[in-house]
Design a protein around this motif. Structure first.
Motif, PDB file in Angstrom:
ATOM      1  N   CYS A 107       0.902  -1.339  -0.063  1.00 26.23           N
ATOM      2  CA  CYS A 107      -0.090  -0.023   0.032  1.00 26.23           C
ATOM      3  C   CYS A 107       0.888   1.250   0.065  1.00 26.23           C
ATOM      4  CB  CYS A 107      -0.972  -0.008   1.048  1.00 26.23           C
ATOM      5  SG  CYS A 107      -2.008   1.537   1.056  1.00 26.23           S
ATOM      6  N   ASN A 111      -0.019   4.108   0.347  1.00 26.68           N
ATOM      7  CA  ASN A 111      -0.606   5.134   1.330  1.00 26.68           C
ATOM      8  C   ASN A 111       0.154   4.972   2.567  1.00 26.68           C
ATOM      9  OD1 ASN A 111      -2.239   7.398   2.073  1.00 26.68           O
ATOM     10  ND2 ASN A 111      -3.805   5.980   2.896  1.00 26.68           N
ATOM     11  N   CYS A 112      -0.511   3.740   3.420  1.00 28.64           N
ATOM     12  CA  CYS A 112      -0.114   3.433   4.911  1.00 28.64           C
ATOM     13  C   CYS A 112       1.136   2.783   4.949  1.00 28.64           C
ATOM     14  CB  CYS A 112      -1.428   2.867   5.375  1.00 28.64           C
ATOM     15  SG  CYS A 112      -1.641   1.259   5.017  1.00 28.64           S
ATOM     16  N   ARG A 124      -6.315  -1.685   5.934  1.00 31.57           N
ATOM     17  CA  ARG A 124      -6.128  -0.449   7.042  1.00 31.57           C
ATOM     18  C   ARG A 124      -6.826   0.974   6.502  1.00 31.57           C
ATOM     19  NH1 ARG A 124       0.183  -0.948   9.065  1.00 31.57           N
ATOM     20  NH2 ARG A 124       0.028  -2.577  10.391  1.00 31.57           N
ATOM     21  N   CYS A 125      -6.483   1.314   5.286  1.00 37.63           N
ATOM     22  CA  CYS A 125      -6.675   2.551   4.659  1.00 37.63           C
ATOM     23  C   CYS A 125      -7.928   2.497   3.456  1.00 37.63           C
ATOM     24  CB  CYS A 125      -5.506   3.259   4.395  1.00 37.63           C
ATOM     25  SG  CYS A 125      -4.524   2.769   3.149  1.00 37.63           S
TER      26      CYS A 125
END
Length: 352
Positions: free
Chosen positions: A190, A192-193, A240-241
């Motif tokens: 990911c 992003n996270c 998670r995100c």
């Protein structure tokens, strides 16, 4: 018998199970897996890129896979074009297309090899402690581990998290470290996270693993008019995100690839495993001249604790009809070489 053994697997090991080596990959990028309309469009995109960037024309040899990927990665990382026709944004899409085809080949070409299976089985059954350092993106080793009668777990030692609900329900008897220094076709990341997901059983399709989005598809003009089920493309999201996950492999642009995300930790742990081992077994790795980062790691691991050990490192090398590679090993490791088996895994099994 050695107390701790590290097995280093190169492309020659996977070749036993039908997976092409890197020098064979370029042809398959274009010529194979053009089954449905989507894959035919993928072949068209890759072929046009090779023609425009490398001047390929019918009857000539395709450029090597590492040249194809490195040209893309360095341009993306520096924010530059490759000519007026390929902006770095466009190159990011081309890279996804190529990685999708690579994963499809790695998964689709696999076939069971009884010699590879026996090699893994003997090591895990008869040797007291074995770690694997793998230079390949494929999951040939993992498939052989999971095909054993004894339920054995895999620890990629990459800080990643396993996809829930898809593991073996049987209680595992032990866990084996598999250190994949170039990443793996069944890892997803990911952006992003920054969580890494390990799809241990390769349960997610190559298309979903690659990280295509609807916007990517719309920007690729060759996919106009192709019937696409978008549920098959961007179904896998970060738990998670919610961001779309993408593949996580390191290509040949060494200085950029290995210094980011999980790779630096994996290389450090590979060095530790090698330095603490009494025996190394190389299988199907040609010790190429341009693989200077990994060769340097090998030399560091060989020497850093040698003055503390009571016995010197013992190295076996398993090759297939490559006298020049055998010479390369002997010149690099000298008297640490115990044996060079130049007749493949089948012959080496007689010595285990």
């Amino acid at each position: 018998m050695s107390k701790k053994t590290t097995v280093i697997l190169g492309a020659g090991f996977s070749k036993n199970s039908g997976v092409p080596v890197q020098t064979e990959f370029s042809n398959y990028l274009v010529e194979s897996y053009a089954i449905g309309d989507f894959d035919k469009a993928v072949s068209k995109i890759i072929k046009r890129y090779i023609k425009n960037v490398f001047g390929y024309s019918k009857g000539n040899a395709y450029p090597q896979l590492d040249d194809i990927l490195t040209s893309i990665d360095i341009a993306i990382n520096s924010g530059h074009n490759l000519g007026a026709g390929y902006s770095y944004t466009h190159l990011e899409l081309i890279r996804k297309v190529i990685v999708y085809r690579i994963i499809s080949i790695l998964e689709g070409f696999y076939k069971y090899s009884r010699h590879a299976a026996k090699f893994v089985r003997v090591l895990l059954r008869d040797y007291p402690e074995v770690d694997f350092v793998v230079l390949n993106w494929d999951t040939v080793l993992e498939k052989n581990i999971y095909e054993m009668e004894e339920p054995i777990g895999i620890d990629y030692v990459n800080g990643g998290e396993e996809i829930k609900g898809l593991g073996n329900s049987l209680k595992i008897s032990k866990v084996v470290k598999v250190l994949k220094v170039h990443g793996s076709c069944n890892w997803m990341y990911c952006n992003n996270c920054r969580v890494l997901i390990n799809d241990l059983k390769s349960s997610i399709s190559p298309l979903k693993r690659t990280g295509f989005t609807r916007m990517d598809i719309l920007l690729l003009k060759d996919l106009e008019g192709v019937d696409i089920n978008y549920d098959n493309i961007e179904n896998k999201k970060c738990f998670r995100c919610g961001n779309v996950l993408s593949s996580h492999i390191a290509t040949q642009s060494y200085r950029n690839s290995f210094k980011v995300n999980s790779f630096s930790n994996i290389w450090a742990k590979a060095e530790k495993s090698l330095s603490l081992s009494d025996k190394w077994i190389f299988v199907g790795y040609s010790l190429p001249q341009n693989d200077y980062e990994f060769k340097h790691l090998l030399k560091i691991a060989e020497l850093k604790l040698s003055h503390k050990k009571k016995t010197k490192l013992n190295i076996d090398v398993v090759l297939l009809n490559s006298d020049s590679t055998a010479v390369r090993y002997k010149s690099f490791f000298g008297d640490k070489i115990n044996m060079v088996c130049n007749e493949g895994i089948e012959e080496y099994l007689n010595y285990l």
